[in-house]
Design an enzyme around this catalytic site. Structure first.
Site, PDB file in Angstrom:
ATOM      1  N   LYS A 184      -6.376  -5.347  -2.392  1.00 14.21           N
ATOM      2  CA  LYS A 184      -5.523  -4.420  -2.894  1.00 14.21           C
ATOM      3  C   LYS A 184      -6.336  -3.768  -3.849  1.00 14.21           C
ATOM      4  CE  LYS A 184      -2.120  -2.103  -4.258  1.00 14.21           C
ATOM      5  NZ  LYS A 184      -1.847  -0.730  -3.594  1.00 14.21           N
ATOM      6  N   ASN A 197      -7.471   0.387  -3.881  1.00 17.60           N
ATOM      7  CA  ASN A 197      -6.962   1.604  -4.895  1.00 17.60           C
ATOM      8  C   ASN A 197      -8.391   1.956  -5.751  1.00 17.60           C
ATOM      9  OD1 ASN A 197      -4.225   1.953  -4.495  1.00 17.60           O
ATOM     10  ND2 ASN A 197      -3.559   0.783  -6.268  1.00 17.60           N
ATOM     11  N   PHE A 243       0.923  -1.201  -0.152  1.00 20.42           N
ATOM     12  CA  PHE A 243       0.062   0.140  -0.128  1.00 20.42           C
ATOM     13  C   PHE A 243       0.772   1.323  -0.011  1.00 20.42           C
ATOM     14  CE2 PHE A 243      -2.355  -3.475   2.028  1.00 20.42           C
ATOM     15  CZ  PHE A 243      -3.441  -3.401   1.289  1.00 20.42           C
ATOM     16  N   LYS A 247       3.053  13.189  -9.341  1.00 23.15           N
ATOM     17  CA  LYS A 247       2.697  13.868  -8.064  1.00 23.15           C
ATOM     18  C   LYS A 247       3.857  14.471  -7.431  1.00 23.15           C
ATOM     19  CE  LYS A 247       2.511  11.040  -4.493  1.00 23.15           C
ATOM     20  NZ  LYS A 247       2.202   9.888  -3.514  1.00 23.15           N
ATOM     21  N   CYS A 269      -0.285   3.291 -10.884  1.00 24.71           N
ATOM     22  CA  CYS A 269      -1.199   2.255 -10.409  1.00 24.71           C
ATOM     23  C   CYS A 269      -2.621   2.535 -10.391  1.00 24.71           C
ATOM     24  CB  CYS A 269      -0.613   1.931  -8.892  1.00 24.71           C
ATOM     25  SG  CYS A 269       0.847   1.348  -8.799  1.00 24.71           S
TER      26      CYS A 269
END
Ligand code: NAD
Ligand code: UGA
Length: 434
Positions: A209, A213, A153, A325, A265
């Site tokens: 998972k 997301n 994560f 980012k 991702c």
């Protein structure tokens, strides 16, 4: 314990370095010679705050090594982590060819004893079972093993913090023995920082998972939907979302509107999750809506720029921030790149700057001007577009920026700047959803 990491990218490298730092003996394997050459000199092939120092510390202490050889790595280890990439195929399905290749190579290396093979790559539900079947099929000697799912994560840019202080450790194990080995592996974290551990079935771990997301991406798209409506109705999305997020059932995090989520991702994982739903015969409209809103986010932003500049053709536009980012040099699916492509196609001259991602972007575009700082970007620009909220952009000397620009127009794609301050300096400021 002795650990092998197969695939030394963002996740494999972080996992390997952190497990070594917790006292385990770790060998990180990769089949990219350029990456290995850097790692063997204790240099990080990625920009991730703090990681290079931790590589050097653990390599010098003899707990961390790097290798191209999967066979000895598997043979010498108790636990083998699969951390290879799981890119999307053209239709969005997760491409598991690297996972399958590692499963085959691991199988051939097995030569007795008991091993735990851990799937840390993000994969669709039932992949661990395929890994187990593949190992059974290709192993040549009698070996007992378990395949465990241990989804990751971490966020890029805060990978070390997220690994040393995880919100939770999810262990998907269908055997007691596999479970015990994983608990022993993470014992230092569980004892030191009381990291919450969720022990679940292998299939549940895989779904946790993709589910996590998808939910995070849904929050961002919800924020962008509100922003869209706020722009239409002249309300301020930050006020609206802040008040919505105060409710602890909702939470304030991941409700920042902007030019959309990117990265390696979210886009691929929600596409893969959509495929899983389709395969199960379940309507994936929810996931489709997340994707559609995310695509509209950067397009809406460019439309506002077009409205403001009237004609884009021939204009000089400066772009601040290229990575998907801040605090990473990762440009995979970065919204900045989509905006640059569109503005180039519309005839703009682009001047760009990013604190870390310039090297990677230079391999993509030869027809943009790469600047050494934001002031050079501002020089002669008719608009400045902020695409990534790096800390250094928040503390620029905007008086100096304004003096350099042809026309003082700022488009803040991340609502990172102070509109009152900029307006007082004489800028025309445009944010998102306000
Ligand atoms: P990455 O592309 O940075 O790294 C993958 C590495 O695996 C590469 O260095 C590649 O050379 C290597 N590799 C591929 N096939 C190999 C093989 N057969 N043998 C040896 N090495 C091989 O990918 P990443 O970002 O680290 O992601 C890995 C997985 O973890 C993906 O499934 C991803 O979805 C998941 N994940 C990523 C993040 C993140 O922040 N990047 C976070 C959580 C989960
Ligand atoms: C994300 C998840 O946060 C991690 O938990 C997960 O492990 C990882 O994906 C993964 O599976 O790879 P990451 O992609 O590194 O981590 O970065 P995030 O901080 O989640 O940001 C993703 C994108 O969403 C960025 O483009 C960011 O700008 C955008 N974002 C984020 C918003 O637009 N608004 C927000 O409120 C938050």
């Amino acid at each position: 314990m002795k650990v092998a990491i197969i695939g030394t990218g963002y996740v494999g490298l972080t996992t390997g370095v952190c497990l070594a730092d917790l006292g385990h003996q770790v060998v990180c394997v990769d089949n990219d010679p350029a990456k290995l050459a850097l790692l063997q000199q204790h240099r990080a092939p990625i920009f991730e705050p703090g990681i290079e120092a931790l590589i050097a510390k653990n390599a010098e202490a003899g707990r961390l090594t790097f290798s191209a050889e999967i066979v000895p790595a598997v043979r010498q280890s108790d636990v083998i982590f699969i951390c290879v990439n799981t890119p999307p195929k053209a239709d969005g399905t997760a491409d598991l060819k690297y996972v399958e290749q590692v499963a085959r190579e691991t199988a051939k290396a097995l030569n007795g004893g008991y091993k735990v093979i851990v799937d840390k790559s993000t994969v669709p539900v039932t992949t661990a079972e395929k890994v187990r079947e593949t190992i059974e099929r290709y192993k040549t000697e009698h070996t007992t093993f378990d395949v465990v799912s241990n989804p990751e994560f971490l966020r890029e840019g805060s990978a070390l913090h997220d690994t040393f202080e995880p919100d939770r450790i999810v262990i998907g194990a269908d055997s007691e023995r596999g479970k015990r080995v994983m608990l022993e592996l993470y014992r230092p974290l569980i004892e030191k920082i009381h990291a919450p551990v969720k022990i679940v079935s292998v299939r549940s771990a895989e779904l946790i998972k993709h589910g996590a997301n998808t939910f995070l991406a849904a929050k961002i798209s919800f924020a962008n939907l509100i922003a869209e409506l706020c722009e239409h109705s002249q309300a301020d999305s930050r006020e609206v979302l802040e008040a919505i997020g105060i409710d602890p059932r909702i939470g304030r995090q991941f409700l920042s509107p902007g030019i959309g989520f990117g990265g390696s991702c979210f886009p691929k994982d929600i596409a893969a999750f959509k495929k899983t739903l389709e395969t199960a015969g379940i309507d994936p409209a929810f996931v489709r809506a997340i994707e559609q809103i995310n695509d509209r986010a950067w397009r809406r932003f460019v439309s506002r720029l077009e409205q403001e500049l009237w004609v884009i053709d021939g204009k000089t536009i400066g772009v601040l921030g290229l990575s998907f980012k801040p605090n990473t040099d990762d440009i995979r699916n970065a919204p900045a790149l989509k905006i640059i492509e569109k503005l180039k196609a519309d005839g703009a001259r682009l001047k760009v700057y990013d604190p870390q991602a310039m090297g990677k972007v230079k391999q993509l575009f030869t027809d943009v001007e790469y600047c050494h700082d934001p002031y050079q970007v501002a020089k002669g620009s008719q608009a400045l577009v902020l695409c990534t909220e790096w800390e250094e952009f928040k503390t620029l000397d905007f008086k100096k920026i304004k003096a350099q620009m042809a026309t003082p127009l700022i488009f803040d794609g991340r609502n990172a700047l102070n509109p009152a301050e900029l307006t007082a300096l004489g800028f025309r400021y445009v944010g998102v959803g306000r």
